[in-house]
Design a protein around this motif. Structure first.
Motif, PDB file in Angstrom:
ATOM      1  N   UNK A 231     -44.889   1.612 -67.106  1.00 53.89           N
ATOM      2  CA  UNK A 231     -44.883   1.720 -68.719  1.00 53.89           C
ATOM      3  C   UNK A 231     -42.992   1.070 -68.961  1.00 53.89           C
ATOM      4  N   UNK A 232     -42.116   1.477 -67.818  1.00 53.62           N
ATOM      5  CA  UNK A 232     -40.430   1.686 -68.204  1.00 53.62           C
ATOM      6  C   UNK A 232     -40.279   0.491 -67.796  1.00 53.62           C
ATOM      7  N   UNK A 233     -41.005  -0.345 -67.009  1.00 56.44           N
ATOM      8  CA  UNK A 233     -40.594  -2.396 -67.380  1.00 56.44           C
ATOM      9  C   UNK A 233     -40.829  -2.219 -68.686  1.00 56.44           C
ATOM     10  N   UNK A 234     -41.794  -2.204 -69.050  1.00 56.57           N
ATOM     11  CA  UNK A 234     -42.435  -2.463 -70.800  1.00 56.57           C
ATOM     12  C   UNK A 234     -40.922  -2.311 -71.446  1.00 56.57           C
ATOM     13  N   UNK A 235     -40.905  -1.359 -71.116  1.00 55.69           N
ATOM     14  CA  UNK A 235     -39.860  -0.633 -72.655  1.00 55.69           C
ATOM     15  C   UNK A 235     -38.164  -1.094 -72.110  1.00 55.69           C
ATOM     16  N   UNK A 236     -38.245  -1.369 -71.498  1.00 52.58           N
ATOM     17  CA  UNK A 236     -36.462  -2.354 -71.060  1.00 52.58           C
ATOM     18  C   UNK A 236     -36.873  -3.627 -70.825  1.00 52.58           C
ATOM     19  N   UNK A 237     -38.212  -4.053 -71.155  1.00 54.78           N
ATOM     20  CA  UNK A 237     -37.845  -5.299 -71.422  1.00 54.78           C
ATOM     21  C   UNK A 237     -38.140  -5.506 -73.142  1.00 54.78           C
ATOM     22  N   UNK A 238     -38.703  -5.162 -73.392  1.00 52.61           N
ATOM     23  CA  UNK A 238     -38.677  -4.780 -75.283  1.00 52.61           C
ATOM     24  C   UNK A 238     -36.718  -4.530 -75.671  1.00 52.61           C
ATOM     25  N   UNK A 239     -36.156  -3.951 -74.944  1.00 56.72           N
ATOM     26  CA  UNK A 239     -34.426  -3.471 -75.075  1.00 56.72           C
ATOM     27  C   UNK A 239     -33.800  -4.655 -74.441  1.00 56.72           C
ATOM     28  N   UNK A 240     -34.298  -5.702 -74.059  1.00 63.48           N
ATOM     29  CA  UNK A 240     -33.264  -7.057 -73.235  1.00 63.48           C
ATOM     30  C   UNK A 240     -34.274  -7.677 -73.963  1.00 63.48           C
ATOM     31  N   UNK A 241     -35.285  -7.726 -74.780  1.00 63.54           N
ATOM     32  CA  UNK A 241     -35.370  -9.530 -75.891  1.00 63.54           C
ATOM     33  C   UNK A 241     -34.875  -8.365 -76.951  1.00 63.54           C
ATOM     34  N   UNK A 242     -34.029  -7.366 -77.425  1.00 68.65           N
ATOM     35  CA  UNK A 242     -33.211  -7.397 -78.762  1.00 68.65           C
ATOM     36  C   UNK A 242     -32.690  -7.933 -78.999  1.00 68.65           C
ATOM     37  N   UNK A 243     -31.104  -8.111 -77.697  1.00 68.09           N
ATOM     38  CA  UNK A 243     -30.248  -8.122 -76.979  1.00 68.09           C
ATOM     39  C   UNK A 243     -29.743  -9.337 -76.882  1.00 68.09           C
ATOM     40  N   UNK A 244     -31.307 -10.257 -77.165  1.00 65.00           N
ATOM     41  CA  UNK A 244     -31.032 -12.084 -77.306  1.00 65.00           C
ATOM     42  C   UNK A 244     -31.809 -11.910 -78.240  1.00 65.00           C
ATOM     43  N   UNK A 245     -32.655 -11.417 -79.532  1.00 65.88           N
ATOM     44  CA  UNK A 245     -32.800 -11.764 -80.468  1.00 65.88           C
ATOM     45  C   UNK A 245     -31.314 -11.550 -81.256  1.00 65.88           C
ATOM     46  N   UNK A 246     -31.048 -10.612 -81.087  1.00 66.15           N
ATOM     47  CA  UNK A 246     -30.055 -10.889 -82.334  1.00 66.15           C
ATOM     48  C   UNK A 246     -28.601 -11.449 -81.694  1.00 66.15           C
TER      49      UNK A 246
ATOM     50  N   UNK B  18     -25.346  -6.064 -78.424  1.00 66.52           N
ATOM     51  CA  UNK B  18     -26.053  -4.445 -77.617  1.00 66.52           C
ATOM     52  C   UNK B  18     -26.114  -3.295 -78.233  1.00 66.52           C
ATOM     53  N   UNK B  19     -24.813  -3.465 -79.267  1.00 66.09           N
ATOM     54  CA  UNK B  19     -24.911  -2.082 -79.653  1.00 66.09           C
ATOM     55  C   UNK B  19     -26.304  -1.822 -80.646  1.00 66.09           C
ATOM     56  N   UNK B  20     -26.189  -3.179 -81.531  1.00 69.98           N
ATOM     57  CA  UNK B  20     -28.357  -3.198 -82.154  1.00 69.98           C
ATOM     58  C   UNK B  20     -28.684  -3.050 -81.322  1.00 69.98           C
ATOM     59  N   UNK B  21     -29.006  -3.283 -80.388  1.00 66.57           N
ATOM     60  CA  UNK B  21     -29.903  -2.899 -79.263  1.00 66.57           C
ATOM     61  C   UNK B  21     -30.247  -1.641 -79.050  1.00 66.57           C
ATOM     62  N   UNK B  22     -28.824  -0.743 -78.933  1.00 67.04           N
ATOM     63  CA  UNK B  22     -29.017   0.803 -79.023  1.00 67.04           C
ATOM     64  C   UNK B  22     -29.089   1.729 -80.033  1.00 67.04           C
ATOM     65  N   UNK B  23     -28.965   0.772 -81.394  1.00 68.15           N
ATOM     66  CA  UNK B  23     -29.329   2.025 -81.934  1.00 68.15           C
ATOM     67  C   UNK B  23     -31.263   1.832 -82.361  1.00 68.15           C
ATOM     68  N   UNK B  24     -31.367   0.171 -82.148  1.00 69.06           N
ATOM     69  CA  UNK B  24     -32.829   0.255 -82.222  1.00 69.06           C
ATOM     70  C   UNK B  24     -34.025   1.501 -80.955  1.00 69.06           C
ATOM     71  N   UNK B  25     -33.061   1.036 -80.020  1.00 67.49           N
ATOM     72  CA  UNK B  25     -33.765   1.516 -78.801  1.00 67.49           C
ATOM     73  C   UNK B  25     -33.684   3.325 -78.791  1.00 67.49           C
ATOM     74  N   UNK B  26     -32.328   3.553 -79.168  1.00 67.98           N
ATOM     75  CA  UNK B  26     -32.572   4.972 -78.907  1.00 67.98           C
ATOM     76  C   UNK B  26     -33.567   5.941 -79.940  1.00 67.98           C
TER      77      UNK B  26
END
Length: 322
Positions: free
Chosen positions: A64-79, A32-40
């Protein structure tokens, strides 16, 4: 056009990956921390909106907002997957599955098809990318494969071997991140194919990622993890180099999205093998010139395996061009 843009994007990404090897000073232990620093960083994309000012309606804003949120959730699972194992185990799995899932989802929801030649190129590109990205390939006899799979997934009548329980979580997170990545790419392709302008849709989808990072701060445990990491983080020695790398990463991501807006989602994802070819070349060059800074182990048959993979990628590219 889309092919040139995608290849350029993957070339820049290869350089960014190598540059990050120099910049990373501390491992981030929370997905989650990783996703935060990438997404911010996504909030800075609003600067691009100056070139083509546009405000979406309510439906467009929601997509548009749904796509952005989905990308952030994706980063969490990847990390999560990367944290549970080495990148050499995760990247080949995710890199191979994203094009496959993209192909399936784009066919179902977008009606995208591949010609016979494109389909063959698609398969060749995936195989080439996997051969380049894995550290080494070993061939086991069927009994050994069967025993290992039984230990990981369990017998019909028995449980999972204790030593392999983390591996099952790793497989789940890798598959989940690949499926989510593919879903994001298909959704963003749908958005670009609608009446939304490219720059406007891209910026507002990035705003969705930024909103997600702000929501993360409302969870006390996650907020404490982010603050703790930030306090212990050393600033890069060369800030100009650091921001230059981040800018290049942003340019590569914009170009990848531009390519997706113009071309076939599955083929563009399959082209990730091109990035591995560029990365292999850069690493070989830098490790020979600066062995104390960057060293790549390519002994035995590893180099031959990677060269075969690179050859397959070149063949796949040639089939897309002709």
């Amino acid at each position: 056009m889309w092919l040139v843009i995608a290849i350029t994007s993957y070339f820049i990404n290869a350089g960014v990956y190598v540059a990050d090897k120099f910049l990373l000073s501390k491992k981030v232990h929370s997905s989650v921390t990783y996703a935060f620093f990438v997404g911010v960083w996504s909030i800075f994309n609003f600067v691009i909106l100056i070139f083509d000012p546009w405000v979406p309606n309510l439906r467009e804003f929601g997509l548009d907002i749904s796509a952005g949120l989905l990308f952030l959730v994706t980063l969490v699972f990847l990390y999560k997957a990367l944290h549970q194992s080495e990148a050499t185990r995760v990247v080949p799995v995710v890199g191979a599955l994203v094009p496959i899932f993209s192909f399936m989802l784009s066919y179902i929801f977008l009606g995208e098809n591949l010609s016979q030649q494109q389909l063959l190129a698609f398969i060749i590109l995936i195989n080439g990318g996997v051969l380049i990205s894995v550290k080494h390939t070993r061939f086991y006899i069927w009994d050994e494969i069967s025993n290992k799979l039984r230990n990981i997934f369990g017998d019909v009548f028995g449980g999972i071997h204790a030593d392999y329980r983390p591996t099952r979580r790793l497989i789940f997170n890798s598959i989940a991140s690949a499926l989510l990545f593919a879903s994001y790419y298909v959704l963003i392709k749908y958005i670009y194919s609608s009446d939304q302008p490219f720059i406007g849709a891209f910026v507002w989808s990035r705003f969705g990622t930024f909103i997600g990072t702000m929501l993360i701060l409302f969870v006390p445990d996650w907020r404490r993890s982010i603050i703790k990491h930030q306090k212990g983080q050393k600033s890069p020695g060369n800030l100009l180099f650091f921001f230059s790398v981040r800018l290049l990463a942003a340019v590569a991501f914009i170009m990848l999205n531009w390519a997706i807006s113009l071309g076939n989602v599955a083929l563009i994802n399959a082209l990730q093998g091109v990035q591995y070819v560029f990365l292999l070349g850069l690493v070989l060059f830098l490790s020979s010139r600066f062995p104390k800074i960057l060293k790549e182990e390519l002994g035995g048959g590893i180099l031959a395996q990677k060269l075969i993979g690179a050859s397959l990628v070149c063949i796949g590219l040639y089939m897309l061009v002709v």
